[in-house]
Motif scaffolding. Structure first.
Motif, PDB file in Angstrom:
ATOM      1  N   TYR A 160     146.521  11.534 -10.794  1.00  0.00           N
ATOM      2  CA  TYR A 160     145.199  12.089 -11.052  1.00  0.00           C
ATOM      3  C   TYR A 160     144.593  11.604 -12.369  1.00  0.00           C
ATOM      4  O   TYR A 160     143.485  12.021 -12.736  1.00  0.00           O
ATOM      5  N   VAL A 194     141.671  16.387 -16.467  1.00  0.00           N
ATOM      6  CA  VAL A 194     141.398  15.364 -15.460  1.00  0.00           C
ATOM      7  C   VAL A 194     139.950  14.913 -15.612  1.00  0.00           C
ATOM      8  O   VAL A 194     139.035  15.741 -15.567  1.00  0.00           O
ATOM      9  N   TRP A 216     137.675   9.724  -7.116  1.00  0.00           N
ATOM     10  CA  TRP A 216     137.546  10.586  -8.293  1.00  0.00           C
ATOM     11  C   TRP A 216     136.527   9.965  -9.236  1.00  0.00           C
ATOM     12  O   TRP A 216     136.264   8.769  -9.200  1.00  0.00           O
ATOM     13  N   THR A 249     139.761  20.107 -14.667  1.00  0.00           N
ATOM     14  CA  THR A 249     138.774  19.035 -14.659  1.00  0.00           C
ATOM     15  C   THR A 249     137.716  19.311 -15.727  1.00  0.00           C
ATOM     16  O   THR A 249     137.510  20.455 -16.149  1.00  0.00           O
TER      17      THR A 249
END
Length: 325
Positions: free
Chosen positions: A73, A108, A324, A129
């Motif tokens: 990630y 992230v 992503w 995130t």
């Protein structure tokens, strides 16, 4: 994990009993489905091989490094100097949850609004995130962190890893069994033997049933983590507010990607998480007298601005888990 004073103990006990019963029944159902599939494929030998394969998979899953998940990630560790309030919150929650060690915090680089945990009680990590940090208030942030801490304290990472292993093995054995049926079907028909429709039906529906059981188990563990979060904070409304906000944000994201007027069918049996309305209803049932254990309202927060120092524009990248940002 003892409930905080702000939680109704009788309601909490009722929710926990229901969640544990559901977990037991769903886990037993998944194992039974795998056993039936293995027996249909190869009789007692198939069950033995399924048991050996399952034991090996559990050992591998237990040793699965959370560092690999964090790498996939693109997560970067957040130090106490970068975000001291978050470290204070997670440290206090970890103490309340009885964890031997505070989970490490990772960021992230994504505009998605999400958080997840990985690892074991002894060595765990929570990933956030950038989108989550920007959108949540301090009170909502505490609720989400408590939810992730509850997953770690309950061992849900291993529970769901084992459920995923059982579902995958069921699917593989079903596919292999159907291939054998197709290969031997002409010979069986030529010899006058009937088609084993019961066996074929079981092999066809087993992967779907296994996936549905796995999703149902995931929803049950989410309910249990909600109860655990409320027990840690004494403030179920904080988590309920965060859940409603995430529902609104994710709903707008999906609708923006669709033609005008389109809607996504979302049957409850195909969701990995329970419906937000039901989660909020159960959380509000837990309310008793709020406990002022952490002055979250005094923590600085500006809507639309992350409390973590800027690390540069996020990069778009492709991975095995999707796109992503």
């Amino acid at each position: 994990m003892r409930p905080a004073p702000g939680i109704d103990p009788l309601v909490r006990a009722r929710h926990l009993r229901r969640n544990r019963l559901h977990t037991l029944l769903l886990g037993a159902g998944a194992v039974l489905l795998l056993t039936l599939t293995a027996w249909t494929l190869a009789g007692p030998d198939g069950v033995l091989w399924a048991a050996l394969g399952g034991a090996l998979s559990v050992l591998v899953a237990a040793r699965f490094s959370s560092a690999l998940v964090l790498h996939l990630y693109g997560a970067r560790e957040m130090t106490a100097a970068a975000f001291p309030d978050a470290h204070t919150i997670v440290r206090l929650l970890a103490q309340r949850a009885g964890l031997p060690r505070m989970p490490r915090l990772y960021l992230v680089p994504s505009r998605l609004v999400n958080a997840f945990s990985t690892g074991t009680r002894e060595d765990s990590a929570i990933c956030l995130t950038e989108g989550l940090l920007v959108r949540l208030t301090p009170r909502e942030f505490v609720g989400v962190m408590a939810h992730e801490l509850a997953h770690v304290a309950h061992g849900d990472i291993h529970v769901m890893a084992m459920a995923d292993m059982v579902a995958r093995m069921t699917g593989i054995m079903s596919l292999f069994g159907l291939a054998l049926v197709l290969v031997n079907l002409p010979e069986a028909l030529a010899g006058g033997a009937g088609v084993p429709w019961g066996t074929v039906l079981l092999l066809v529906v087993a992967p779907t049933l296994g996936t549905m059981v796995q999703l149902a188990l995931s929803r049950t563990r989410e309910f249990d983590a909600d109860v655990g979060a409320a027990s840690l904070t004494g403030d179920p409304d904080g988590l309920a507010s965060a859940l409603m906000k995430l529902e609104r944000i994710h709903g707008r994201m999906w609708e923006a990607a669709l033609p005008q007027g389109a809607r996504i069918p979302d049957p409850s049996v195909l969701r990995s998480h329970p419906e937000t309305g039901e989660r909020v209803r159960r959380l509000r049932e837990l309310r008793a007298v709020p406990e002022d254990w952490l002055p979250v309202e005094a923590m600085p927060h500006v809507a639309g601005r992350s409390p973590v120092p800027d690390t540069g524009a996020p990069r778009r990248r492709l991975s095995r888990f999707g796109t992503w940002y």
